[in-house]
Design a protein around this motif. Structure first.
Motif, short mmCIF file in Angstrom:
data_model
loop_
_atom_site.label_atom_id
_atom_site.label_comp_id
_atom_site.label_asym_id
_atom_site.label_seq_id
_atom_site.Cartn_x
_atom_site.Cartn_y
_atom_site.Cartn_z
N LEU A 44 -32.14 53.01 30.68
CA LEU A 44 -32.78 52.83 31.99
C LEU A 44 -34.08 53.62 32.07
O LEU A 44 -35.09 53.13 32.57
CB LEU A 44 -31.82 53.25 33.10
CG LEU A 44 -32.15 52.78 34.50
CD1 LEU A 44 -32.37 51.28 34.58
CD2 LEU A 44 -31.04 53.18 35.46
N SER A 67 -37.82 52.01 32.50
CA SER A 67 -38.70 52.48 33.60
C SER A 67 -40.09 52.82 33.10
O SER A 67 -41.08 52.66 33.83
CB SER A 67 -38.09 53.70 34.28
OG SER A 67 -36.87 53.34 34.90
N GLU A 81 -34.23 47.80 39.93
CA GLU A 81 -33.58 48.26 41.17
C GLU A 81 -32.12 47.81 41.27
O GLU A 81 -31.24 48.65 41.52
CB GLU A 81 -34.40 47.80 42.39
CG GLU A 81 -33.97 48.46 43.66
CD GLU A 81 -34.94 48.19 44.79
OE1 GLU A 81 -35.00 49.03 45.70
OE2 GLU A 81 -35.62 47.15 44.79
N GLU A 111 -29.95 49.77 38.80
CA GLU A 111 -29.66 51.13 39.26
C GLU A 111 -28.55 51.12 40.31
O GLU A 111 -27.64 51.96 40.28
CB GLU A 111 -30.92 51.79 39.80
CG GLU A 111 -31.96 52.05 38.73
CD GLU A 111 -33.34 52.41 39.27
OE1 GLU A 111 -33.59 52.22 40.49
OE2 GLU A 111 -34.16 52.87 38.47
N THR A 162 -25.20 50.12 38.58
CA THR A 162 -24.71 51.19 37.71
C THR A 162 -24.00 52.26 38.54
O THR A 162 -22.96 52.78 38.15
CB THR A 162 -25.89 51.81 36.92
OG1 THR A 162 -26.49 50.79 36.12
CG2 THR A 162 -25.41 52.93 36.02
#
Length: 140
Positions: free
Chosen positions: A109, A113, A128, A131, A134
């Motif tokens: 991740l 990013s 998004e 995240e 997760t």
């Protein structure tokens, strides 16, 4: 995670989220599109072959985290017991290290990013939901 769980595929874009949940035999159980994000959200979906259209414009139209959480609750209320076995999400840019499927870890991740400058419009919209999912579905 159980062998009887379903697989959810998601594709979040700039103004919509497409999704489909598949049974272990890969038969589609639930699918649809959450469209109009940022303006007037509405859910166009199919459950067991029955089409529906729901107005989701109550609340903040551009609040993607809230819309993703609502969508996940909607999906999970319509899938058989056993829940989700896996969730997959397409990402615009994976860089040289991630040109195919990858299990999401904090390192993956973080790397994804760093690629936001290459794809400043789609990459944040792709990351998004990852995240959010997760955090809300650890272990999947």
């Amino acid at each position: 995670m159980t062998d009887s769980g379903m697989i959810l595929a998601i594709n979040a874009g700039s103004s919509s989220v497409k999704f489909a949940a598949f049974r272990p035999d890969f038969e589609r159980a639930v699918s649809g599109t959450l469209e109009g994000i940022g303006s007037r959200p509405r859910l166009r979906a199919s459950v067991a072959g029955i089409e529906s259209l729901e107005d989701w414009s109550g609340g903040a139209a551009g609040d993607v985290p809230d819309l993703i959480r609502r969508l996940m609750a909607w999906i999970e209320a319509r899938i058989p017991s056993g829940g989700l076995r896996a969730i997959g999400h397409r990402v615009a840019i994976g860089g040289l290290d991630h040109s195919g499927p990858a299990r999401i870890t904090p390192d993956v991740l973080c790397h994804l990013s760093t690629l936001v400058p290459i794809a400043p419009l789609p990459q944040p919209r792709n990351l998004e939901p990852i995240e959010i999912l997760t955090a809300s579905h650890p272990g999947i």
